[in-house]
Design a protein around this motif. Structure first.
Motif, short mmCIF file in Angstrom:
data_model
loop_
_atom_site.label_atom_id
_atom_site.label_comp_id
_atom_site.label_asym_id
_atom_site.label_seq_id
_atom_site.Cartn_x
_atom_site.Cartn_y
_atom_site.Cartn_z
N ARG A 54 0.98 -1.31 0.12
CA ARG A 54 -0.53 -0.21 0.30
C ARG A 54 1.46 1.17 0.20
NH1 ARG A 54 -3.82 0.39 4.59
NH2 ARG A 54 -1.54 0.31 6.37
N GLU A 55 0.33 2.61 0.04
CA GLU A 55 0.50 3.56 -0.27
C GLU A 55 0.26 4.56 0.64
OE1 GLU A 55 3.06 4.40 -3.88
OE2 GLU A 55 2.21 2.42 -4.54
N VAL A 56 0.25 5.27 2.07
CA VAL A 56 -0.14 5.84 2.77
C VAL A 56 0.77 6.93 2.91
CG1 VAL A 56 -2.17 3.67 3.46
CG2 VAL A 56 0.17 5.03 4.89
N ALA A 57 -0.18 8.08 3.36
CA ALA A 57 -0.19 9.05 4.46
C ALA A 57 0.25 9.11 5.51
CB ALA A 57 -1.07 10.19 3.62
N VAL A 58 1.42 9.34 5.83
CA VAL A 58 1.50 8.83 7.32
C VAL A 58 0.88 10.27 8.18
CG1 VAL A 58 3.27 8.87 9.69
CG2 VAL A 58 3.32 7.77 6.95
N LEU A 59 -0.37 9.70 9.38
CA LEU A 59 -0.71 11.54 10.05
C LEU A 59 0.50 12.09 11.51
CD1 LEU A 59 -4.41 11.54 8.94
CD2 LEU A 59 -2.09 12.08 7.38
N ASN A 60 0.10 12.97 10.99
CA ASN A 60 0.73 13.24 12.47
C ASN A 60 -0.42 13.64 13.92
OD1 ASN A 60 1.22 14.52 15.26
ND2 ASN A 60 2.16 15.94 14.38
N PRO A 61 -0.65 11.93 15.05
CA PRO A 61 -1.76 11.47 15.58
C PRO A 61 -1.57 13.39 16.25
CG PRO A 61 0.07 9.78 15.77
CD PRO A 61 0.26 11.35 14.91
N LYS A 62 -0.86 13.51 17.22
CA LYS A 62 -1.04 14.92 18.11
C LYS A 62 -1.97 16.01 17.30
CE LYS A 62 2.57 13.78 21.25
NZ LYS A 62 3.50 14.53 22.30
N ALA A 63 -1.24 16.26 16.01
CA ALA A 63 -2.23 17.09 15.52
C ALA A 63 -3.37 17.12 14.80
CB ALA A 63 -1.49 17.64 13.95
N LEU A 64 -3.70 15.76 15.35
CA LEU A 64 -5.43 15.27 14.87
C LEU A 64 -5.85 15.27 16.06
CD1 LEU A 64 -4.64 13.11 11.54
CD2 LEU A 64 -6.37 15.38 12.09
N GLY A 65 -5.18 15.43 17.26
CA GLY A 65 -5.97 15.21 18.68
C GLY A 65 -6.26 13.61 19.39
N GLN A 66 -5.01 12.80 19.07
CA GLN A 66 -4.98 11.57 19.18
C GLN A 66 -3.40 11.45 19.76
OE1 GLN A 66 -7.23 9.07 19.23
NE2 GLN A 66 -8.41 11.18 18.28
N ALA A 67 -3.35 12.48 21.33
CA ALA A 67 -2.35 12.77 21.88
C ALA A 67 -1.81 11.62 22.48
CB ALA A 67 -2.78 13.24 22.92
N MET A 68 -2.75 10.96 23.23
CA MET A 68 -1.68 9.60 23.85
C MET A 68 -1.93 7.91 22.87
SD MET A 68 -3.76 10.14 27.26
CE MET A 68 -2.24 9.20 28.63
N THR A 69 -0.21 7.51 23.07
CA THR A 69 -0.75 6.18 22.35
C THR A 69 -0.25 4.89 23.59
OG1 THR A 69 0.45 6.97 20.49
CG2 THR A 69 1.49 5.24 20.74
N PHE A 70 -1.36 3.94 23.47
CA PHE A 70 -0.12 2.83 24.41
C PHE A 70 0.04 1.80 23.66
CE2 PHE A 70 -4.40 5.64 25.59
CZ PHE A 70 -3.38 5.96 27.06
#
Length: 160
Positions: A54-70
């Protein structure tokens, strides 16, 4: 589909594309010593054969309000195929789950999960773990700071 044999030029093309899939064939051609048309043919073959999945765009989670990773380790109650498959389908459909690995060892699955905040993560745990009678237990580690995040694969270096 059978994977075609790959040569050093294919590896060089793949290396460029996995770092930036928008790199134009002319730029790759100049770096690897082929014509742009030859590079385009190789890329087409790599896509059609499934080497390029696949070819995808890698998005910045923090820029989109997804600030936490678990990082979540999950142990299932039973290791029956229908139980495992149901859990796979459940997490595959959940947009908070970024990655899911069926693993060996003390746990059955390792998940990488993103959330807006702890409340969002708590809602995720409720629907994914507490509401699922087939989940025996899970443990969670909160990512304090990502050190390396990526999906680039090591490729053989050019042989001399």
């Amino acid at each position: 589909m059978r994977t075609p044999p790959l040569d050093d030029l294919d590896h060089a093309i793949l290396d460029r594309l996995q770092r930036d899939s928008r790199t134009i064939a002319e730029s790759i051609a100049a770096d690897v010593g082929l014509s742009a048309a030859a590079v385009q043919r190789r890329i087409k073959r790599l896509r059609e054969s499934g080497v390029i999945a696949r070819e995808v765009a890698v998005l910045n989670p923090k820029a989109l309000g997804q600030a936490m990773t678990f990082v979540v380790e999950v142990e299932m109650e039973r290791e029956r195929s229908e139980v495992l498959d149901a859990f796979r389908y459940q997490v595959d459909a959940d947009p908070n789950v970024q990655q899911c690995y069926y693993v060996t060892g003390a746990y059955d699955f390792v998940l990488i999960v993103i959330a807006r905040d702890m409340e969002d993560f708590e809602e995720f745990t409720q629907r994914t773990f507490f509401d699922n009678a087939n989940v025996r237990r899970f443990t969670t580690s909160i990512v304090m700071r990502p050190v390396k995040v990526g999906l680039t694969l090591p490729l053989p270096t050019k042989r001399t």
